[in-house]
Motif scaffolding. Structure first.
Motif, short mmCIF file in Angstrom:
data_model
loop_
_atom_site.label_atom_id
_atom_site.label_comp_id
_atom_site.label_asym_id
_atom_site.label_seq_id
_atom_site.Cartn_x
_atom_site.Cartn_y
_atom_site.Cartn_z
N ALA A 63 31.06 83.86 11.15
CA ALA A 63 31.17 82.59 11.87
C ALA A 63 32.62 82.15 11.97
CB ALA A 63 30.34 81.53 11.16
N VAL A 64 33.38 82.32 10.89
CA VAL A 64 34.81 81.96 10.91
C VAL A 64 35.56 82.81 11.93
CG1 VAL A 64 36.93 82.00 9.54
CG2 VAL A 64 34.85 81.03 8.58
N ALA A 65 35.25 84.11 11.98
CA ALA A 65 35.89 84.99 12.96
C ALA A 65 35.55 84.56 14.39
CB ALA A 65 35.46 86.43 12.72
N GLY A 66 34.32 84.13 14.62
CA GLY A 66 33.93 83.64 15.94
C GLY A 66 34.69 82.38 16.31
N PHE A 67 34.84 81.45 15.36
CA PHE A 67 35.60 80.23 15.62
C PHE A 67 37.07 80.54 15.89
CE2 PHE A 67 32.18 77.74 13.45
CZ PHE A 67 31.88 76.93 14.53
N ILE A 68 37.63 81.50 15.17
CA ILE A 68 39.02 81.88 15.40
C ILE A 68 39.19 82.45 16.81
CG2 ILE A 68 40.83 83.51 14.72
CD1 ILE A 68 39.91 83.06 11.81
N GLN A 69 38.25 83.28 17.24
CA GLN A 69 38.31 83.83 18.60
C GLN A 69 38.22 82.71 19.64
OE1 GLN A 69 38.91 86.90 19.62
NE2 GLN A 69 38.66 86.39 21.76
N ILE A 70 37.33 81.78 19.43
CA ILE A 70 37.20 80.65 20.36
C ILE A 70 38.49 79.84 20.40
CG2 ILE A 70 36.03 78.43 20.69
CD1 ILE A 70 33.47 79.83 19.68
N TYR A 71 39.07 79.57 19.23
CA TYR A 71 40.29 78.78 19.17
C TYR A 71 41.45 79.48 19.87
CZ TYR A 71 44.33 76.34 17.35
OH TYR A 71 45.50 75.66 17.27
N THR A 72 41.63 80.77 19.63
CA THR A 72 42.76 81.47 20.24
C THR A 72 42.61 81.56 21.76
OG1 THR A 72 41.73 83.61 19.78
CG2 THR A 72 43.34 82.81 18.19
N THR A 73 41.40 81.79 22.23
CA THR A 73 41.18 81.85 23.67
C THR A 73 41.39 80.48 24.31
OG1 THR A 73 39.59 83.63 23.36
CG2 THR A 73 39.55 82.50 25.47
N ALA A 74 40.87 79.45 23.69
CA ALA A 74 41.05 78.09 24.24
C ALA A 74 42.51 77.67 24.18
CB ALA A 74 40.18 77.10 23.47
N ALA A 75 43.20 78.01 23.11
CA ALA A 75 44.62 77.66 22.99
C ALA A 75 45.45 78.36 24.06
CB ALA A 75 45.14 78.00 21.60
N ARG A 76 45.11 79.59 24.36
CA ARG A 76 45.83 80.34 25.39
C ARG A 76 45.68 79.65 26.75
NH1 ARG A 76 43.89 85.90 25.24
NH2 ARG A 76 42.09 85.02 26.30
N TYR A 77 44.47 79.19 27.06
CA TYR A 77 44.27 78.53 28.36
C TYR A 77 44.85 77.12 28.37
CZ TYR A 77 41.78 82.25 30.49
OH TYR A 77 41.48 83.46 31.05
N MET A 78 44.86 76.44 27.25
CA MET A 78 45.49 75.12 27.20
C MET A 78 46.99 75.26 27.39
SD MET A 78 43.09 72.96 26.83
CE MET A 78 43.61 71.47 26.04
N LYS A 79 47.58 76.32 26.85
CA LYS A 79 49.01 76.56 26.99
C LYS A 79 49.37 76.92 28.42
CE LYS A 79 51.98 80.04 25.31
NZ LYS A 79 52.27 81.01 24.26
N ASN A 80 48.51 77.69 29.10
CA ASN A 80 48.77 78.10 30.48
C ASN A 80 48.60 76.95 31.46
OD1 ASN A 80 49.33 80.69 29.71
ND2 ASN A 80 47.31 81.49 30.23
N ASP A 81 47.82 75.95 31.13
CA ASP A 81 47.60 74.82 32.03
C ASP A 81 48.81 73.89 32.10
OD1 ASP A 81 45.14 75.69 32.77
OD2 ASP A 81 44.03 74.38 31.40
N LYS A 82 49.66 73.91 31.11
CA LYS A 82 50.82 73.00 31.09
C LYS A 82 51.91 73.47 31.99
CE LYS A 82 50.03 70.97 26.64
NZ LYS A 82 50.52 70.66 25.35
#
Length: 82
Positions: A63-82
């Motif tokens: 579950a922790v690995a799944g949350f880390i994957q979700i966080y890294t993917t979401a962070a990448r798209y949040m960074k690209n939107d700026k």
């Protein structure tokens, strides 16, 4: 009339949409896949070592690995939107 090579084409836009859609599918599958893999690994360890408590640890780690994957993917798209 020939197209300007500097303007993005519809084809390039579609490819970007497919890449974003694939990343969203990753987000939808990351947590359940991590939990499922952890559950299977924990069940095997329980059987192998004849214990009842070992299955909890890989399940939590999955579950922790799944949350880390979700966080890294979401962070990448949040960074690209700026």
């Amino acid at each position: 009339m020939p197209e300007d090579p500097d303007t993005p084409t519809k084809k390039t836009g579609n490819l970007n949409d497919y890449v974003k859609a694939e990343s969203m599918v990753q987000l939808a599958l990351a947590l359940p896949a991590g939990c499922l893999i952890g559950w299977v690994a924990g069940a095997w360890l329980d059987k192998h070592f004849h214990q009842d408590w070992i299955a909890v640890t890989p399940h939590i780690l999955g579950a922790v690995a799944g949350f880390i994957q979700i966080y890294t993917t979401a962070a990448r798209y949040m960074k690209n939107d700026k």
